[in-house]
Design a protein around this motif. Sequence first.
Motif, PDB file in Angstrom:
ATOM      1  N   UNK A   1       1.006  -1.233  -0.039  1.00  0.00           N
ATOM      2  CA  UNK A   1      -0.148   0.044   0.071  1.00  0.00           C
ATOM      3  C   UNK A   1       1.036   1.225   0.020  1.00  0.00           C
ATOM      4  N   UNK A   2       0.334   2.434  -0.282  1.00  0.00           N
ATOM      5  CA  UNK A   2       1.133   3.694  -0.454  1.00  0.00           C
ATOM      6  C   UNK A   2       0.171   4.514  -0.347  1.00  0.00           C
ATOM      7  N   UNK A   3       0.496   6.006  -0.324  1.00  0.00           N
ATOM      8  CA  UNK A   3       0.047   7.327  -0.061  1.00  0.00           C
ATOM      9  C   UNK A   3       0.072   7.811  -1.518  1.00  0.00           C
ATOM     10  N   UNK A   4      -0.892   8.358  -1.959  1.00  0.00           N
ATOM     11  CA  UNK A   4      -0.877   8.973  -3.227  1.00  0.00           C
ATOM     12  C   UNK A   4      -1.805  10.347  -2.910  1.00  0.00           C
ATOM     13  N   UNK A   5      -1.540  11.284  -4.022  1.00  0.00           N
ATOM     14  CA  UNK A   5      -2.066  12.732  -3.741  1.00  0.00           C
ATOM     15  C   UNK A   5      -3.277  12.572  -4.661  1.00  0.00           C
ATOM     16  N   UNK A   6      -4.313  13.168  -4.229  1.00  0.00           N
ATOM     17  CA  UNK A   6      -5.701  13.045  -4.678  1.00  0.00           C
ATOM     18  C   UNK A   6      -5.907  14.516  -5.486  1.00  0.00           C
ATOM     19  N   UNK A   7      -5.568  14.616  -6.749  1.00  0.00           N
ATOM     20  CA  UNK A   7      -5.449  15.846  -7.235  1.00  0.00           C
ATOM     21  C   UNK A   7      -6.828  16.793  -7.392  1.00  0.00           C
ATOM     22  N   UNK A   8      -7.954  15.976  -7.139  1.00  0.00           N
ATOM     23  CA  UNK A   8      -9.156  16.610  -7.042  1.00  0.00           C
ATOM     24  C   UNK A   8      -9.439  17.451  -5.819  1.00  0.00           C
ATOM     25  N   UNK A   9      -9.073  16.859  -4.711  1.00  0.00           N
ATOM     26  CA  UNK A   9      -9.203  17.491  -3.380  1.00  0.00           C
ATOM     27  C   UNK A   9      -8.053  17.755  -2.600  1.00  0.00           C
ATOM     28  N   UNK A  10      -6.841  17.697  -3.380  1.00  0.00           N
ATOM     29  CA  UNK A  10      -5.610  18.001  -2.741  1.00  0.00           C
ATOM     30  C   UNK A  10      -5.367  17.438  -1.422  1.00  0.00           C
ATOM     31  N   UNK A  11      -5.579  16.163  -1.307  1.00  0.00           N
ATOM     32  CA  UNK A  11      -5.406  15.353   0.197  1.00  0.00           C
ATOM     33  C   UNK A  11      -4.636  14.078  -0.357  1.00  0.00           C
ATOM     34  N   UNK A  12      -4.427  13.476   0.793  1.00  0.00           N
ATOM     35  CA  UNK A  12      -3.787  12.319   0.430  1.00  0.00           C
ATOM     36  C   UNK A  12      -4.760  10.915   0.654  1.00  0.00           C
ATOM     37  N   UNK A  13      -4.284   9.901  -0.255  1.00  0.00           N
ATOM     38  CA  UNK A  13      -5.396   8.752  -0.105  1.00  0.00           C
ATOM     39  C   UNK A  13      -4.633   7.657  -0.054  1.00  0.00           C
ATOM     40  N   UNK A  14      -5.059   6.461   0.331  1.00  0.00           N
ATOM     41  CA  UNK A  14      -4.438   5.086   0.356  1.00  0.00           C
ATOM     42  C   UNK A  14      -4.716   4.496  -0.937  1.00  0.00           C
ATOM     43  N   UNK A  15      -3.833   3.912  -1.495  1.00  0.00           N
ATOM     44  CA  UNK A  15      -3.728   3.345  -2.796  1.00  0.00           C
ATOM     45  C   UNK A  15      -2.969   1.610  -2.717  1.00  0.00           C
TER      46      UNK A  15
ATOM     47  N   UNK B   1       2.480  -5.700  -7.292  1.00  0.00           N
ATOM     48  CA  UNK B   1       3.779  -6.447  -7.627  1.00  0.00           C
ATOM     49  C   UNK B   1       4.668  -5.483  -7.563  1.00  0.00           C
ATOM     50  N   UNK B   2       4.476  -4.529  -6.572  1.00  0.00           N
ATOM     51  CA  UNK B   2       5.844  -3.616  -6.385  1.00  0.00           C
ATOM     52  C   UNK B   2       5.665  -2.187  -7.191  1.00  0.00           C
ATOM     53  N   UNK B   3       4.759  -2.398  -8.021  1.00  0.00           N
ATOM     54  CA  UNK B   3       4.914  -1.242  -8.913  1.00  0.00           C
ATOM     55  C   UNK B   3       4.204   0.195  -8.310  1.00  0.00           C
ATOM     56  N   UNK B   4       5.076   0.985  -7.607  1.00  0.00           N
ATOM     57  CA  UNK B   4       4.336   1.984  -7.030  1.00  0.00           C
ATOM     58  C   UNK B   4       4.396   3.087  -7.662  1.00  0.00           C
ATOM     59  N   UNK B   5       5.013   3.080  -8.746  1.00  0.00           N
ATOM     60  CA  UNK B   5       4.904   4.402  -9.853  1.00  0.00           C
ATOM     61  C   UNK B   5       3.510   4.000 -10.721  1.00  0.00           C
ATOM     62  N   UNK B   6       3.237   2.625 -10.898  1.00  0.00           N
ATOM     63  CA  UNK B   6       1.676   2.944 -11.537  1.00  0.00           C
ATOM     64  C   UNK B   6       0.694   3.162 -10.724  1.00  0.00           C
ATOM     65  N   UNK B   7       0.857   3.034  -9.297  1.00  0.00           N
ATOM     66  CA  UNK B   7      -0.074   3.322  -8.396  1.00  0.00           C
ATOM     67  C   UNK B   7      -0.010   4.719  -7.889  1.00  0.00           C
ATOM     68  N   UNK B   8       0.853   5.590  -8.609  1.00  0.00           N
ATOM     69  CA  UNK B   8       0.963   6.996  -8.351  1.00  0.00           C
ATOM     70  C   UNK B   8       1.282   7.264  -6.932  1.00  0.00           C
ATOM     71  N   UNK B   9       2.161   6.491  -6.315  1.00  0.00           N
ATOM     72  CA  UNK B   9       2.422   6.674  -4.909  1.00  0.00           C
ATOM     73  C   UNK B   9       3.331   7.888  -5.053  1.00  0.00           C
TER      74      UNK B   9
END
Length: 347
Positions: free
Chosen positions: A242-256, A260-268
């Motif tokens: 799991x990771x933390x990503x920026x929700x660009x609509x609300x400018x808040x963090x969200x859990x994603x 398979x370890x691909x954190x870039x694809x998850x936009x962490x």
Amino acid sequence: MNDMTPIQTTLKDWESDQEVRWCPGCGDYAILKAVQRTLPMIGADPKNTVFVSGIGCSSRFPYYVESYGFHTIHGRAPAFATGIKLANPELDVWLVTGDGDGMSIGGNHTMHVLRRNLDCQIMLFNNEIYGLTKGQYSPTSRVGTSSPTSPVGSVDRPALPCAFALGSGARFVARGYDVSKDLPEVLKAAHAHKGAAFIEIFQNCIVYNKDRFDDFTAKGVAAENQIWCTDGEPLLFAKGTKGLSLDHDTLTLKVVDVVDGDWQAADVAVHNVKNRGLAHMLVEMPFGPFPMALGVIYDDPRPTFEGEVVAERAKLIEGKTANLGKLLSKGQTWTVEEKDAAHGLMD
């Protein structure tokens, strides 16, 4: 941090001859050992080190460290630390406080030492209770905390020490907890920072608030409920799933979820210790839906208070010669002759 010549010491060199007197099982023991392990790592000199505390269980700390120390008055340790640092900027000053001492009666002083950016390390032991005065709820106690002053549960919304520090202008903010093996690394980073370094340390009160932090420190849940922030590294937790990503609509963090370890694809998001906005989001994340953010959360130095005071004084006295007699006679002065004095007595 102070520019100093590192010396060789061991943990034993930092143990005083005083009997350590906290309740058996208190988290303060672990923090004391973490500090005593850290001091040799940073090459600290006992003759150049000062621990300053206010009032509370944590404030017994200076007795147990073989260095200079001041056990001062309730909430006013920052004022004493400021005086010490201005008198001798070369001293390495550590300030020890608690959630009651530093966030209640001492909140004003804590704010100003951070705002001024005095070069010191500020360790705030947060056990979310008043331990020394027998278990009343404190400024950081959670809603619903049952105590002698809130027998049916506190309705106060708790203060967030790290959010308070950022709001006060702190340039270094970090978190750790008493028995964490990573606490010395956090303390080392705080010491390396030039300026006021604020470290919130979650601390177990074995008597009045036992196991309060088990929901993120216990071995079975730590990986799932902690996120250690490392500059330049992705904000991952739960063993990288799991990771933390920026929700660009609300400018808040969200859990994603991370597949398979691909954190870039998850936009962490990648942690940046100089990003003040990100730091605010990390320290204000509600625990439960989000993990507890630990480690160095913000680190962006600026000139220190005592450094600017010393520079200002040097500029004012440049090219001048100290002359107390001239200073005293400056302005409106007069000379009393012997006959005038005698006449005055006769009148």
